[in-house]
Design a protein around this motif. Structure first.
Motif, PDB file in Angstrom:
ATOM      1  N   GLN A  61      -2.568  21.686 -11.726  1.00  0.00           N
ATOM      2  CA  GLN A  61      -1.449  20.793 -12.392  1.00  0.00           C
ATOM      3  C   GLN A  61      -0.914  21.489 -13.405  1.00  0.00           C
ATOM      4  OE1 GLN A  61      -0.294  18.007 -11.515  1.00  0.00           O
ATOM      5  NE2 GLN A  61      -1.533  17.821  -9.609  1.00  0.00           N
ATOM      6  N   ILE A  62      -1.725  22.067 -14.154  1.00  0.00           N
ATOM      7  CA  ILE A  62      -0.901  23.037 -15.435  1.00  0.00           C
ATOM      8  C   ILE A  62      -0.329  24.031 -14.858  1.00  0.00           C
ATOM      9  CG2 ILE A  62      -1.855  24.594 -17.374  1.00  0.00           C
ATOM     10  CD1 ILE A  62      -4.281  22.757 -17.885  1.00  0.00           C
ATOM     11  N   ALA A  63      -0.638  24.679 -13.995  1.00  0.00           N
ATOM     12  CA  ALA A  63       0.063  25.773 -13.105  1.00  0.00           C
ATOM     13  C   ALA A  63       1.448  25.211 -12.673  1.00  0.00           C
ATOM     14  CB  ALA A  63      -0.751  26.666 -12.170  1.00  0.00           C
ATOM     15  N   TYR A  64       1.276  24.129 -12.014  1.00  0.00           N
ATOM     16  CA  TYR A  64       2.333  23.586 -11.372  1.00  0.00           C
ATOM     17  C   TYR A  64       3.401  23.042 -12.510  1.00  0.00           C
ATOM     18  CZ  TYR A  64       5.144  20.150  -8.805  1.00  0.00           C
ATOM     19  OH  TYR A  64       6.244  19.013  -8.125  1.00  0.00           O
ATOM     20  N   PRO A 108      -5.590  13.572  -7.783  1.00  0.00           N
ATOM     21  CA  PRO A 108      -4.517  13.546  -8.658  1.00  0.00           C
ATOM     22  C   PRO A 108      -3.049  13.318  -7.875  1.00  0.00           C
ATOM     23  CG  PRO A 108      -5.362  15.851  -9.077  1.00  0.00           C
ATOM     24  CD  PRO A 108      -6.221  15.236  -8.194  1.00  0.00           C
ATOM     25  N   GLY A 109      -2.092  12.828  -8.547  1.00  0.00           N
ATOM     26  CA  GLY A 109      -0.830  12.877  -7.748  1.00  0.00           C
ATOM     27  C   GLY A 109      -0.062  11.637  -8.265  1.00  0.00           C
ATOM     28  N   PHE A 116       0.376   1.853 -20.281  1.00  0.00           N
ATOM     29  CA  PHE A 116       0.965   2.813 -19.529  1.00  0.00           C
ATOM     30  C   PHE A 116       1.463   2.359 -18.284  1.00  0.00           C
ATOM     31  CE2 PHE A 116      -3.587   3.382 -17.985  1.00  0.00           C
ATOM     32  CZ  PHE A 116      -3.326   3.363 -16.664  1.00  0.00           C
ATOM     33  N   ALA A 117       2.529   3.214 -17.709  1.00  0.00           N
ATOM     34  CA  ALA A 117       3.356   2.954 -16.428  1.00  0.00           C
ATOM     35  C   ALA A 117       2.719   3.718 -15.278  1.00  0.00           C
ATOM     36  CB  ALA A 117       4.803   2.963 -16.541  1.00  0.00           C
ATOM     37  N   CYS A 118       2.545   3.193 -14.263  1.00  0.00           N
ATOM     38  CA  CYS A 118       2.091   4.241 -13.020  1.00  0.00           C
ATOM     39  C   CYS A 118       2.753   3.536 -11.799  1.00  0.00           C
ATOM     40  CB  CYS A 118       0.585   4.283 -12.997  1.00  0.00           C
ATOM     41  SG  CYS A 118      -0.268   2.742 -12.726  1.00  0.00           S
ATOM     42  N   TRP A 119       3.067   4.196 -10.703  1.00  0.00           N
ATOM     43  CA  TRP A 119       3.567   3.994  -9.613  1.00  0.00           C
ATOM     44  C   TRP A 119       2.585   3.135  -8.708  1.00  0.00           C
ATOM     45  CZ3 TRP A 119       8.344   4.155  -9.922  1.00  0.00           C
ATOM     46  CH2 TRP A 119       9.086   5.375 -10.493  1.00  0.00           C
ATOM     47  N   ARG A 120       3.057   2.103  -7.881  1.00  0.00           N
ATOM     48  CA  ARG A 120       2.219   1.336  -6.980  1.00  0.00           C
ATOM     49  C   ARG A 120       2.261   2.310  -5.769  1.00  0.00           C
ATOM     50  NH1 ARG A 120       5.171  -3.674  -8.614  1.00  0.00           N
ATOM     51  NH2 ARG A 120       5.128  -4.367  -6.418  1.00  0.00           N
ATOM     52  N   GLU A 121       1.785   1.331  -4.528  1.00  0.00           N
ATOM     53  CA  GLU A 121       1.824   2.374  -3.221  1.00  0.00           C
ATOM     54  C   GLU A 121       3.098   2.935  -2.705  1.00  0.00           C
ATOM     55  OE1 GLU A 121      -0.720   2.758  -1.652  1.00  0.00           O
ATOM     56  OE2 GLU A 121      -2.304   1.407  -2.808  1.00  0.00           O
ATOM     57  N   MET A 147      -1.749  10.142 -14.061  1.00  0.00           N
ATOM     58  CA  MET A 147      -1.900  10.367 -13.015  1.00  0.00           C
ATOM     59  C   MET A 147      -2.501  11.459 -12.427  1.00  0.00           C
ATOM     60  SD  MET A 147       1.140   8.365 -13.204  1.00  0.00           S
ATOM     61  CE  MET A 147       2.266   8.765 -12.085  1.00  0.00           C
ATOM     62  N   PHE A 148      -2.320  12.550 -13.155  1.00  0.00           N
ATOM     63  CA  PHE A 148      -2.545  13.803 -12.589  1.00  0.00           C
ATOM     64  C   PHE A 148      -3.985  14.535 -13.105  1.00  0.00           C
ATOM     65  CE2 PHE A 148       1.865  12.923 -12.944  1.00  0.00           C
ATOM     66  CZ  PHE A 148       2.461  13.255 -11.500  1.00  0.00           C
TER      67      PHE A 148
END
Length: 286
Positions: free
Chosen positions: A13-16, A187-188, A153-158, A129-130
């Motif tokens: 993730q850090i590289a991305y 993570p994603g 915090f906010a995160c995405w649902r399905e 989420m990562f």
């Protein structure tokens, strides 16, 4: 350019976020903030930052949410924006208004040595989420909170509830193989879609009174720029963009035409609005 020393499991993730993708997000900070700004408003209204409080903004990106928290806690509080992406933090530092009580740190929240029991609020808009080991990450963040501290915090649902992301991807999949499926514990963007998983992670990390509120929003993927802007945005960042990486120009052009065809029915004026679905997650430290 700075560098991030983080948890070894977060290395990908850090590289991305420090590579071309992170730079694209930084370059698109203005339009992305127009798109995601309403979600920040919902988050901040639920987080209820107060003057004098100290806030950690995890995954702060180009800093818009950190600035908003800093305005809310001014003059005697502090908003600390934390991110692993040097390109986005460079934008954050350049764009932040002078005189606000804020700071930005290039760091991995999983291992960053926060001063124990020194913050009132832990917040994030799509920045948590990562984590490869979310229990370890939230345990470290929990240690930074006072016993009276809280989380929001906010995160995405399905994915199926977020056609604003999935519709362009389905168009691309007419031309390229599907990307490998992401496991439920990996993570994603949708790693926190499961209510059961989020509850388990936060409780194992020491949080109590965990609550998750669903919110639906209309996401204008054109950001007022018409159909061409909607198509271009889908091709620059997000899952459709990732699915096309490494494919030849003729595939790219065919996929672009399919995205345009699938988004066209949603065009109203200069907007292309599709549904977005998020959780607002809240909890207390103790």
């Amino acid at each position: 350019m700075g560098s991030t020393t983080g948890h070894e499991l977060n290395a990908d993730q850090i590289a991305y976020w420090n590579g071309p993708s992170g730079q694209r997000w930084a370059d698109r900070h203005a339009v992305q903030e127009t798109l995601l700004g309403p979600i920040a408003d919902v988050l901040i209204s639920r987080a209820r930052p107060q003057p004098g409080e100290r806030v950690i903004d995890v995954g702060c990106g180009s800093g818009a949410t950190t600035v908003a928290f800093a305005k809310a806690v001014a003059p005697n509080g502090l908003a600390l924006g934390l991110d692993v992406s040097d390109p986005m933090l460079s934008q954050a530092r350049a764009l932040a208004p002078k005189g606000l009580p804020l700071d930005f740190v290039l760091a991995d929240a999983t291992v960053h040595p926060f001063e124990p029991a020194s913050f009132d609020l832990l917040a994030s808009r799509f920045g948590v989420m990562f984590f490869a080991d979310p229990i370890a990450s939230f345990t470290n963040l929990h240690h930074a909170l006072k016993s009276s501290g809280r989380l929001a915090f906010a995160c995405w649902r399905e994915p199926k509830e977020n056609p604003w992301m999935m519709t362009p991807l389905m168009a691309v999949y007419k031309h390229v193989p599907k990307m490998p499926p992401v496991g439920p514990e990996e993570p994603g963007p949708f790693a926190f879609a499961s209510e059961e998983r989020v509850m388990r992670i936060l409780k194992d990390a020491g949080f109590v009174d965990v609550a998750m509120e669903p919110h639906n929003l209309a996401m204008d993927v054109a950001i007022g720029g018409g159909l061409d802007a909607a198509v271009d945005g889908s091709l620059q960042i997000g899952p459709a963009s990732r699915a096309l990486q490494g494919h030849p120009p003729e595939i790219y052009e065919a996929a672009k035409a399919s995205i345009r065809e699938m988004l066209a029915p949603f065009l109203k004026g200069q907007s292309v609005a599709l549904q977005g679905a998020i959780w607002i997650v809240t909890a207390r430290a103790a």
